[in-house]
Write an enzyme that holds these catalytic residues in place. Structure first.
Site, mmCIF file in Angstrom:
data_model
loop_
_atom_site.group_PDB
_atom_site.id
_atom_site.type_symbol
_atom_site.label_atom_id
_atom_site.label_comp_id
_atom_site.label_asym_id
_atom_site.label_seq_id
_atom_site.Cartn_x
_atom_site.Cartn_y
_atom_site.Cartn_z
ATOM 1 N N HIS A 74 0.828 -1.200 0.000
ATOM 2 C CA HIS A 74 0.000 0.000 0.000
ATOM 3 C C HIS A 74 0.868 1.258 0.000
ATOM 4 O O HIS A 74 0.560 2.246 -0.680
ATOM 5 C CB HIS A 74 -0.915 -0.021 1.221
ATOM 6 C CG HIS A 74 -1.966 1.029 1.218
ATOM 7 N ND1 HIS A 74 -2.728 1.321 2.322
ATOM 8 C CD2 HIS A 74 -2.401 1.871 0.246
ATOM 9 C CE1 HIS A 74 -3.575 2.290 2.038
ATOM 10 N NE2 HIS A 74 -3.396 2.654 0.788
ATOM 11 N N GLU A 77 2.011 1.943 -3.508
ATOM 12 C CA GLU A 77 0.955 2.506 -4.346
ATOM 13 C C GLU A 77 0.931 4.026 -4.236
ATOM 14 O O GLU A 77 0.718 4.745 -5.218
ATOM 15 C CB GLU A 77 -0.403 1.929 -3.935
ATOM 16 C CG GLU A 77 -1.566 2.493 -4.752
ATOM 17 C CD GLU A 77 -2.906 2.346 -4.066
ATOM 18 O OE1 GLU A 77 -3.762 3.220 -4.256
ATOM 19 O OE2 GLU A 77 -3.094 1.356 -3.327
ATOM 20 N N HIS A 78 1.160 4.528 -3.033
ATOM 21 C CA HIS A 78 1.194 5.980 -2.833
ATOM 22 C C HIS A 78 2.502 6.590 -3.330
ATOM 23 O O HIS A 78 2.508 7.622 -4.009
ATOM 24 C CB HIS A 78 1.026 6.292 -1.336
ATOM 25 C CG HIS A 78 -0.376 6.169 -0.843
ATOM 26 N ND1 HIS A 78 -1.099 7.242 -0.366
ATOM 27 C CD2 HIS A 78 -1.200 5.099 -0.742
ATOM 28 C CE1 HIS A 78 -2.302 6.838 0.005
ATOM 29 N NE2 HIS A 78 -2.378 5.532 -0.204
ATOM 30 N N GLU A 154 -6.254 7.538 5.618
ATOM 31 C CA GLU A 154 -7.069 6.660 4.770
ATOM 32 C C GLU A 154 -7.601 5.468 5.581
ATOM 33 O O GLU A 154 -8.776 5.091 5.466
ATOM 34 C CB GLU A 154 -6.234 6.171 3.595
ATOM 35 C CG GLU A 154 -6.989 5.296 2.607
ATOM 36 C CD GLU A 154 -6.105 4.808 1.464
ATOM 37 O OE1 GLU A 154 -6.601 4.002 0.650
ATOM 38 O OE2 GLU A 154 -4.932 5.227 1.388
#
Length: 453
Positions: A74, A77-78, A154
């Site tokens: 994750h 991904e950022h 998030e």
């Protein structure tokens, strides 16, 4: 096209004719990079995705053996949007915004995809930017700490959604200690603990030429795209000169799942109780996956489904109620969800399970079978009007299933499903252990007593 086409990893060039005069082509470069395209006649836009077979399940095992790598997928991904040696984060955003394009990424349990949708004239730009991001991300230490805060926000947002919380808890319960049971986005504790060095190691291990799949659909010329991808990758620091075969696909042998918790309750001050019921399902390559699609459609896949009609329309016990069946390379789940007034969660849960038992005992009607086949055939056809769906179909076919299934073949498979097939699969599903996750102003004891867990 009359049947599914296998996608062997030792075949450098492959062409597949599709419905409506479409054409799918695949090229495997000497470095192991795979490039797939589907030309859509009359299209003026294209969607392109850069896929790597690294998801949240891969943060242990092949990548490492320490929990400190949890959340790395994750994080990447950022971070891949935060800049390269030749582009800042703002440069990447401006590149797509200035042409009206869309760009984003998705992290799943078994892959990560960075994608963009642009006009045909802007596809070369999209290739250059995405190639740069995937091969040459800086993972800048300052940006790393900034994104740590963003990701925590998030996760906090997801924690405020009771259906998200119930879903995560149910995956943990059904899948037990399997890596697929871990949250895709990581936990707040994991995100706070993971270091830039751990994420960097994950990046180096999982983002290599023979891991990369590029898929594009729409107004795309295969040969031109291959040439553009080759040129853009050549500007990176990747080793493209050493011959390599594509990374082997994951094993599709179903794994034995450890029985998870039969009941998980998260007490929260919400207006509704969110209840999810799950049992082990099918792997992604199971020959019964079309039967599962029909079963899900009849049971909880639409407004005419049994769950919707019984729980909502006849009894008024829920506004949102449905089922779905996510599948992965070596495991799968069959899930039911309902949001209801606190105090009704036990009755709703028992009703959902009793409907599944009734389906397994009595089967489905000829009319239900016909409606399900029509729903699935129609929704598949409508989805393929979008180049996003076609791009995703190419990427997932290459990475996970290892075969390309056109619309005509999907419809043919649906036509062969019988009511007996559906009843038999429902009975098989019910042989598995039932797990329940509930979120809301409820307690373990009260809920357990209600459902007899």
């Amino acid at each position: 096209m009359n049947s599914a086409v296998n996608l062997p990893l030792d075949l450098p060039e492959l062409s597949i004719g599709t419905a409506a005069e479409g054409l799918v082509r695949r090229t495997i470069l000497p470095s192991g990079v795979r490039i797939l395209t589907e030309h859509i006649p009359g299209s003026r836009s294209a969607t392109i995705g850069y896929w790597v077979a690294a998801g949240s399940r891969d943060e242990l095992g092949a990548v490492g053996t320490t929990p400190s790598r949890y959340g790395s997928t994750h994080f990447l991904e950022h971070l891949l949007f935060k800049g390269t040696p030749t582009r800042t984060a703002l440069d990447i955003a401006i590149a797509f915004d200035s042409v009206g394009g869309e760009h984003n990424a998705v992290t799943s349990k078994e892959y990560t995809c960075y994608y963009a949708k642009v006009r045909d004239a802007d596809l070369p730009m999209a290739v250059d930017v995405l190639s740069d991001m995937v091969t040459s991300a800086l993972l800048d230490p300052v940006e790393f700490e900034t994104e740590r805060g963003v990701i925590l926000e998030e996760l906090a947002m997801a924690e405020d959604d009771p259906s998200d919380v119930a879903g995560e808890r149910l995956f943990e319960a059904v899948l037990g200690g399997h890596p697929l049971g871990r949250p895709v986005g990581g936990t707040p504790e994991a995100i706070r603990a993971v270091t830039r060095e751990a994420v960097w190691e994950h990046f180096k291990a999982a983002y290599r030429p023979n891991d990369l799949v590029v898929s594009a659909a729409g107004a795309v010329d295969h040969d031109e795209l291959v040439a553009r991808v080759v040129a853009s990758l050549a500007r990176s620091e990747w080793d493209l000169d050493t011959p390599a075969t594509p990374r082997a696909r994951r094993s599709t042998t179903p794994v034995a799942l450890d029985a998870g918790h039969p009941l998980t309750v998260v007490t929260k001050p919400t207006e509704q109780a969110s209840v999810m019921v799950g049992l082990p399902g099918l792997v992604a390559t199971d020959e019964r996956r079309t039967v599962m699609a029909v079963l899900n459609s009849v049971f909880g896949g639409g407004m005419s489904s049994r769950l919707f009609q019984e729980v909502r329309e006849r009894r008024g016990l829920a506004y949102s109620v449905y089922s779905y069946a996510p599948s992965y390379s070596d495991a799968g789940i069959f899930l039911m969800y309902a949001g209801c007034t606190p105090g009704r969660e036990g009755a709703v849960t028992e009703l959902m399970l009793s409907e599944l038992r009734r389906l397994a005992d009595d089967g489905i009607t000829a009319d239900e079978l016909r409606r399900a086949s029509g729903q699935l055939s129609g929704s598949a056809a409508l989805a393929l009007e979008d180049s996003d769906t076609r791009m995703s179909r190419l990427g997932r076919s290459e990475l996970t299933i290892g075969e390309f299934v056109d619309l005509d073949e999907s419809v043919r498979r649906l036509s062969e499903v019988t009511a007996d097939d559906v009843q038999e699969l429902a009975a098989t599903i019910l042989e598995g252990s039932v797990s329940i996750a509930a979120v809301g102003p409820i307690t373990d004891d009260a809920f357990a007593a209600t459902v007899g867990a």
